[in-house]
Motif scaffolding. Structure first.
Motif, short mmCIF file in Angstrom:
data_model
loop_
_atom_site.label_atom_id
_atom_site.label_comp_id
_atom_site.label_asym_id
_atom_site.label_seq_id
_atom_site.Cartn_x
_atom_site.Cartn_y
_atom_site.Cartn_z
N LEU A 1 123.36 -16.00 45.71
CA LEU A 1 122.95 -16.96 44.68
C LEU A 1 121.76 -17.79 45.11
N ALA A 2 121.07 -18.32 44.12
CA ALA A 2 119.99 -19.28 44.39
C ALA A 2 120.33 -20.55 43.62
N VAL A 3 120.25 -21.69 44.29
CA VAL A 3 120.52 -22.96 43.62
C VAL A 3 119.21 -23.74 43.56
N LYS A 4 118.80 -24.05 42.36
CA LYS A 4 117.56 -24.82 42.18
C LYS A 4 117.93 -26.29 42.02
N MET A 5 117.44 -27.11 42.93
CA MET A 5 117.73 -28.55 42.84
C MET A 5 116.48 -29.24 42.28
N MET A 6 116.63 -29.79 41.10
CA MET A 6 115.50 -30.45 40.46
C MET A 6 115.23 -31.77 41.17
N TRP A 7 113.98 -32.17 41.18
CA TRP A 7 113.66 -33.50 41.72
C TRP A 7 113.68 -34.48 40.56
N ASN A 8 114.49 -35.49 40.72
CA ASN A 8 114.67 -36.43 39.62
C ASN A 8 114.00 -37.76 39.97
N ILE A 9 112.85 -37.97 39.36
CA ILE A 9 112.17 -39.24 39.67
C ILE A 9 112.34 -40.26 38.55
N GLY A 10 112.21 -39.86 37.32
CA GLY A 10 112.24 -40.92 36.30
C GLY A 10 113.41 -40.87 35.35
N ALA A 11 114.32 -39.91 35.53
CA ALA A 11 115.29 -39.69 34.45
C ALA A 11 116.53 -40.56 34.52
#
Ligand SMILES: Nc1ncnc2c1ncn2[C@@H]1O[C@H](COP(=O)(O)OP(=O)(O)OP(=O)(O)O)[C@@H](O)[C@H]1O
Length: 574
Positions: free
Chosen positions: A202-212
């Motif tokens: 599997l591949a897990v994509k971790m989003m970068w959360n700056i303004g949400a």
């Protein structure tokens, strides 16, 4: 003008009327003419140019005045002047052309029916995901995270393995087994293994959360485009989430499964963990809990996908696909784009980093379009975006924006039509596939806003001529002159598998197209009954048959025959 000449001229006119797309007026005239033909006793059967013998001339002569009157009443005044034998001959010839058109229309009706039947059969046999539904994997703790395998402007991607016990009944198709079968991107692959997809499927994509913010609703709402390729079970509480999305008014469209579009199996929010390389590679986007100077929020979105051994850019750095594989790769991108278009989605950031690669059991690269972070996926599926101000986001990478997107000027009533924009980007990426630099990259690269078509370098001569033609057509500046992804895909299907169907350019070959389509269907269906084959070629043929549309097929044939003719005459730059 001799009678023979006039007849052949009429047939030519008839064909031109047909090719110019003036089908409706031609059909009207032809319908009127049919009555005339029947009245004079001509059998309502195929009018073949070669079977028109002078002895039949007298039948048509009898109907000339009637035909002239009808043409006149339909506004074809130019053809109705005077009654000189020469003019009458021209009417006759034109009428014959129309007769031929009528026959063509009849053939088309039959072929259209064949297409619809074939399409219905293959639509029913939908592409199946290798995963059967099961209820785990909605928490970060459900996965063992491995090393980092990719990074973009918005996220880091890590390899992973599921940590949870997979229920026995779903084990056959579990996440654990993903990547361990013979068709997982490793067996027979023509290039060295790049990543440990066997141990970490599997591949897990971790989003970068700056303004949400850190609430799940706010995160899902601001990163909603990432969910476009998410399967129906990707979100645990689908109903609640959709309701929440509804509340925020941003629920995106979802794309259905397709062999050339990535699938997100799970999507959830969780606290940002300290993963390998985080402090060195993306310290600024970490939350203060992990880096006091970091700007990131405490929670973010995680997307679980299959782990692919390469992205297309990396793969092309170490491998040079054969020319057939190259054409199949371009075709897969076109099939993926067509699928998105049909579902009202424009990717808007199609580049080789956003295409993932694995291999089928025969070693042919299988391509999937990934990273939907910039996509346009309005609820109503409209690919025309109102472009009222500069604040409206045009999409991703500026270098690979189709001219109609990059040159759009914002203002009241302005609209950007994205329906052929991704197809344009496929044209640009095909240069990379055939081992050339992307013509729109780098300081020396062309600018999509102002390039002229003649400035485009040719694809290398080792690329098949029809594929070179497709790349050239896709990079046409004017979207009206550019084929859609579907038509461009059809050109390659015809080129790869059309064989002798294309040998005969005459419309008499309409029947042979129907026959060929039926043969193709039989082959694909029979293949489907044997041992499971999910080779790239088989998938492509299924896509083709599931999307059959006679008009698109004719358009593709028109482009292909025109291109071949041009190539013969040496007009094309290559
Ligand atoms: N499912 C996957 N399997 C293997 N590698 C992947 C997968 N998804 C992404 N990657 C790798 O991670 C890289 C970054 O992923 P992605 O493009 O989704 O991130 P991003 O931050 O949204 O990118 P961008 O800068 O284009 O917005 C990709 O180029 C690819 O190499």
């Amino acid at each position: 003008m001799s009678v023979k000449h006039a007849i052949s001229r009429g047939l030519e006119i008839g064909r031109s009327v047909f090719q110019l797309g003036l089908l409706k007026p031609a059909a009207r005239v032809a319908a009127k003419f049919r009555g005339e033909r029947l009245r004079v006793g001509h059998p309502a059967r195929r009018v073949q140019p070669q079977t028109f013998l002078p002895s039949r001339y007298r039948y048509y002569r009898m109907s000339l005045s009637g035909l002239a009157a009808q043409l006149q009443s339909l506004g074809f005044r130019r053809f109705a002047g005077g009654g000189s034998p020469r003019n009458r001959t021209v009417f006759l010839a034109f009428g014959l052309g129309l007769g031929l058109i009528e026959q063509q229309l009849e053939d088309d009706r039959r072929s259209a029916a064949t297409c619809q039947e074939i399409q219905a059969v293959f639509r029913k046999r939908k592409f199946q995901n290798p995963l059967k539904p099961f209820t785990l994997g909605y928490r970060l703790e459900d996965y063992v995270m491995g090393k980092q395998i990719g990074k973009g402007c918005n996220a880091a991607v890590y390899e992973a393995a599921p940590q949870f016990a997979v229920p026995r009944e779903t084990r056959e198709c579990s996440l654990v087994e993903l990547g361990s079968g013979g068709d997982d991107g490793q067996e027979g692959g023509g290039a060295p293994r790049s990543r440990s997809v066997l141990s970490c499927p599997l591949a897990v994509k971790m989003m970068w959360n700056i303004g949400a913010g850190s609430s799940s609703e706010a995160i899902l709402s601001s990163m909603s485009q990432e969910l476009v390729p998410a399967g129906p079970l990707a979100l645990k509480e689908e109903k609640t989430t959709v309701a929440l999305h509804g509340h925020f008014g941003v629920a995106p469209r979802r794309v259905s499964a397709h062999p050339n579009v990535v699938r997100v199996y799970r999507a959830f929010t969780a606290e940002v963990p300290l993963l390998p390389g985080a402090r060195e590679e993306y310290p600024d986007v970490l939350p203060p809990r992990l880096n006091p100077a970091g700007l990131g929020n405490n929670r973010t979105l995680f997307l679980v996908m299959k782990n692919y051994p390469w992205n297309l850019r990396e793969y092309l750095q170490v491998a040079l696909p054969t020319h057939r594989q190259g054409s199949l790769m371009v075709l897969q991108l076109l099939e993926g784009v067509d699928h998105l278009c049909k579902q009202g989605i424009a990717h808007r950031d199609l580049k080789s980093d956003n295409v993932l690669v694995e291999f089928d059991s025969g070693g042919c690269p299988r391509l999937v379009i990934a990273d939907f972070g910039c996509c346009l996926a309005e609820r109503d599926g409209d690919l025309r975006l109102p472009f009222s101000s500069r604040c409206v986001n045009r999409g991703g990478n500026a270098c690979l924006m189709a001219p109609e997107v990059s040159t759009a000027v914002p203002g009241p009533g302005a609209v950007i039509d994205y329906s052929k924009a991704d197809a344009w980007a496929v044209g640009a990426v095909s240069f990379e596939i055939f081992g050339r630099p992307n013509p729109f990259y780098g300081p020396e690269g062309l600018d999509s806003r102002g390039y002229q078509e003649k400035q485009l370098p040719p694809l290398p001569a080792r690329a098949p001529a029809d594929t070179r033609l497709v790349a050239e057509l896709l990079l046409r500046r004017d979207p009206a002159k550019r084929p859609s992804a579907r038509v461009a895909a059809n050109i390659l299907h015809l080129s790869l598998w059309g064989g002798r169907v294309l040998a005969n350019q005459d419309r008499a070959s309409v029947k042979s197209i129907s026959d060929w389509l039926l043969c193709q269907s039989a082959v694909v269906l029979l293949r489907g009954r044997g041992p499971v084959t999910s080779t790239v070629e088989a998938e492509l043929q299924r896509c083709f048959l599931a999307n059959l549309d006679l008009e698109d097929l004719h358009a593709a044939m028109g482009f292909l025959l025109f291109g071949r003719e041009q190539q013969r005459q040496g007009v094309l730059a290559n």
